[in-house]
Design a protein around this motif. Structure first.
Motif, PDB file in Angstrom:
ATOM      1  N   VAL A  46       4.888  64.661  20.184  1.00 18.76           N
ATOM      2  CA  VAL A  46       3.983  64.435  21.307  1.00 18.76           C
ATOM      3  C   VAL A  46       3.374  65.756  21.742  1.00 18.76           C
ATOM      4  CG1 VAL A  46       5.201  62.390  22.178  1.00 18.76           C
ATOM      5  CG2 VAL A  46       5.762  64.641  23.096  1.00 18.76           C
ATOM      6  N   ILE A  47       2.203  65.648  22.319  1.00 20.56           N
ATOM      7  CA  ILE A  47       1.585  66.740  23.052  1.00 20.56           C
ATOM      8  C   ILE A  47       1.393  66.213  24.458  1.00 20.56           C
ATOM      9  CG2 ILE A  47      -0.471  68.177  23.337  1.00 20.56           C
ATOM     10  CD1 ILE A  47      -0.874  67.954  20.284  1.00 20.56           C
ATOM     11  N   VAL A  48       1.871  66.962  25.442  1.00 20.12           N
ATOM     12  CA  VAL A  48       1.676  66.544  26.821  1.00 20.12           C
ATOM     13  C   VAL A  48       0.588  67.397  27.447  1.00 20.12           C
ATOM     14  CG1 VAL A  48       3.999  65.605  27.089  1.00 20.12           C
ATOM     15  CG2 VAL A  48       3.573  67.985  27.686  1.00 20.12           C
ATOM     16  N   CYS A  49      -0.025  66.847  28.471  1.00 21.15           N
ATOM     17  CA  CYS A  49      -1.164  67.522  29.084  1.00 21.15           C
ATOM     18  C   CYS A  49      -1.248  67.108  30.548  1.00 21.15           C
ATOM     19  CB  CYS A  49      -2.440  67.106  28.362  1.00 21.15           C
ATOM     20  SG  CYS A  49      -3.976  67.662  29.139  1.00 21.15           S
ATOM     21  N   HIS A  50      -1.655  68.028  31.373  1.00 11.91           N
ATOM     22  CA  HIS A  50      -2.069  67.656  32.715  1.00 11.91           C
ATOM     23  C   HIS A  50      -3.231  68.544  33.130  1.00 11.91           C
ATOM     24  CE1 HIS A  50       0.444  70.983  34.248  1.00 11.91           C
ATOM     25  NE2 HIS A  50      -0.166  70.830  35.405  1.00 11.91           N
ATOM     26  N   ASP A  95       3.326  70.840  22.349  1.00 12.43           N
ATOM     27  CA  ASP A  95       2.652  71.702  23.306  1.00 12.43           C
ATOM     28  C   ASP A  95       2.543  70.984  24.642  1.00 12.43           C
ATOM     29  OD1 ASP A  95       1.282  73.907  24.360  1.00 12.43           O
ATOM     30  OD2 ASP A  95      -0.177  73.969  22.727  1.00 12.43           O
ATOM     31  N   HIS A  96       2.314  71.755  25.669  1.00 13.05           N
ATOM     32  CA  HIS A  96       1.946  71.260  26.996  1.00 13.05           C
ATOM     33  C   HIS A  96       0.669  71.993  27.339  1.00 13.05           C
ATOM     34  CE1 HIS A  96       3.193  70.521  31.471  1.00 13.05           C
ATOM     35  NE2 HIS A  96       1.910  70.265  31.258  1.00 13.05           N
ATOM     36  N   ILE A  97      -0.398  71.246  27.490  1.00 11.02           N
ATOM     37  CA  ILE A  97      -1.713  71.834  27.704  1.00 11.02           C
ATOM     38  C   ILE A  97      -2.165  71.546  29.133  1.00 11.02           C
ATOM     39  CG2 ILE A  97      -4.136  71.757  27.005  1.00 11.02           C
ATOM     40  CD1 ILE A  97      -3.096  71.197  24.160  1.00 11.02           C
ATOM     41  N   ILE A  98      -2.647  72.579  29.792  1.00 16.71           N
ATOM     42  CA  ILE A  98      -3.228  72.447  31.129  1.00 16.71           C
ATOM     43  C   ILE A  98      -4.735  72.578  30.964  1.00 16.71           C
ATOM     44  CG2 ILE A  98      -3.396  73.447  33.443  1.00 16.71           C
ATOM     45  CD1 ILE A  98      -0.512  74.530  32.999  1.00 16.71           C
ATOM     46  N   VAL A  99      -5.484  71.642  31.526  1.00 13.41           N
ATOM     47  CA  VAL A  99      -6.945  71.690  31.424  1.00 13.41           C
ATOM     48  C   VAL A  99      -7.574  71.787  32.810  1.00 13.41           C
ATOM     49  CG1 VAL A  99      -6.993  70.413  29.246  1.00 13.41           C
ATOM     50  CG2 VAL A  99      -7.281  69.180  31.379  1.00 13.41           C
ATOM     51  N   ASP A 119     -11.816  75.314  31.160  1.00 11.18           N
ATOM     52  CA  ASP A 119     -11.031  75.868  30.066  1.00 11.18           C
ATOM     53  C   ASP A 119      -9.724  75.092  29.923  1.00 11.18           C
ATOM     54  OD1 ASP A 119     -10.566  77.609  27.981  1.00 11.18           O
ATOM     55  OD2 ASP A 119     -10.458  79.408  29.223  1.00 11.18           O
ATOM     56  N   TYR A 120      -8.891  75.548  29.023  1.00 16.07           N
ATOM     57  CA  TYR A 120      -7.557  74.972  28.855  1.00 16.07           C
ATOM     58  C   TYR A 120      -6.576  76.085  28.530  1.00 16.07           C
ATOM     59  CZ  TYR A 120      -8.550  75.331  23.859  1.00 16.07           C
ATOM     60  OH  TYR A 120      -8.872  75.798  22.619  1.00 16.07           O
ATOM     61  N   LEU A 121      -5.304  75.807  28.762  1.00 19.35           N
ATOM     62  CA  LEU A 121      -4.236  76.757  28.498  1.00 19.35           C
ATOM     63  C   LEU A 121      -3.127  76.041  27.740  1.00 19.35           C
ATOM     64  CD1 LEU A 121      -2.801  79.571  29.181  1.00 19.35           C
ATOM     65  CD2 LEU A 121      -1.707  78.288  31.020  1.00 19.35           C
ATOM     66  N   SER A 122      -2.702  76.621  26.641  1.00 20.30           N
ATOM     67  CA  SER A 122      -1.573  76.126  25.873  1.00 20.30           C
ATOM     68  C   SER A 122      -0.312  76.822  26.367  1.00 20.30           C
ATOM     69  CB  SER A 122      -1.783  76.434  24.387  1.00 20.30           C
ATOM     70  OG  SER A 122      -0.554  76.411  23.698  1.00 20.30           O
ATOM     71  N   LEU A 123       0.648  76.042  26.850  1.00 23.05           N
ATOM     72  CA  LEU A 123       1.903  76.657  27.259  1.00 23.05           C
ATOM     73  C   LEU A 123       2.677  77.173  26.051  1.00 23.05           C
ATOM     74  CD1 LEU A 123       3.194  74.542  30.263  1.00 23.05           C
ATOM     75  CD2 LEU A 123       2.196  76.814  30.251  1.00 23.05           C
ATOM     76  N   GLY A 149       5.685  80.838  24.672  1.00 22.76           N
ATOM     77  CA  GLY A 149       6.291  80.365  23.435  1.00 22.76           C
ATOM     78  C   GLY A 149       7.803  80.323  23.467  1.00 22.76           C
ATOM     79  N   ASP A 150       8.414  81.122  24.346  1.00 24.43           N
ATOM     80  CA  ASP A 150       9.882  81.141  24.437  1.00 24.43           C
ATOM     81  C   ASP A 150      10.447  79.799  24.900  1.00 24.43           C
ATOM     82  OD1 ASP A 150       8.518  82.059  26.924  1.00 24.43           O
ATOM     83  OD2 ASP A 150      10.557  82.065  27.743  1.00 24.43           O
ATOM     84  N   LEU A 151       9.640  78.967  25.541  1.00 23.73           N
ATOM     85  CA  LEU A 151      10.111  77.647  25.976  1.00 23.73           C
ATOM     86  C   LEU A 151      10.282  76.687  24.806  1.00 23.73           C
ATOM     87  CD1 LEU A 151       7.858  77.017  29.105  1.00 23.73           C
ATOM     88  CD2 LEU A 151      10.280  77.638  29.098  1.00 23.73           C
ATOM     89  N   PHE A 152       9.478  76.896  23.765  1.00 26.66           N
ATOM     90  CA  PHE A 152       9.449  75.979  22.620  1.00 26.66           C
ATOM     91  C   PHE A 152      10.408  76.466  21.545  1.00 26.66           C
ATOM     92  CE2 PHE A 152       5.646  75.372  24.978  1.00 26.66           C
ATOM     93  CZ  PHE A 152       5.392  74.020  24.891  1.00 26.66           C
TER      94      PHE A 152
END
Length: 139
Positions: free
Chosen positions: A81-85, A118-122, A126-130, A135-138
């Motif tokens: 999954v890819i999550v996003c908010h 990934d967890h993406i913030i939009v 723009d957008y940000l990839s967590l 990267g230490d979270l993954f």
């Protein structure tokens, strides 16, 4: 959760990287007037199967149940999954709550055999990839 809440995605194109995911998700949710938390369910080849709106919040927060993300992923036979908010206010910076939720999702996904890619913030801009930002979270 009703199955009607799951939106099918007919796509043979895999999501290969954060850029693909960020562009797709930004188009979908960047102009929303409140926060949404969604999950995109992917098959073993990285192709989108469906997406699920796990939470609809206010202008500056959204609450969702971790198990809702994975219930839908399991029902859809997703491999990952890819999550996003979205952040309607336009700020890309993740909150402490965003980071805690991401870590919890990664750990639960690992226990269930579903990788959180990934967890993406939009935002509207723009957008940000967590994954790229923290990267230490993954694992």
């Amino acid at each position: 959760m009703y199955l009607q809440e799951i939106q099918s995605i007919e796509s043979a194109t895999p999501i290969r990287d954060t850029g693909d995911a960020g562009r797709i998700l930004q188009k979908q949710f960047a102009d929303a007037d409140r926060e949404y938390f969604i999950s995109v369910n992917l098959d073993a080849k990285g192709r989108p199967i469906s997406y699920h709106v796990a939470g609809i919040g206010s202008i500056n927060s959204v609450h969702f149940a971790l198990n809702s993300v994975f219930k839908v992923a399991l029902l859809q036979n997703a491999s990952s999954v890819i999550v996003c908010h979205n952040h309607p206010g336009g700020t890309l910076a993740p909150s402490n709550e965003d980071l805690i939720a991401t870590e919890s999702l990664i750990n639960l996904g690992e226990a269930l055999g579903i990788k959180v890619l990934d967890h993406i913030i939009v935002t509207p801009y723009d957008y940000l990839s967590l994954r790229e930002y923290r990267g230490d979270l993954f694992k």
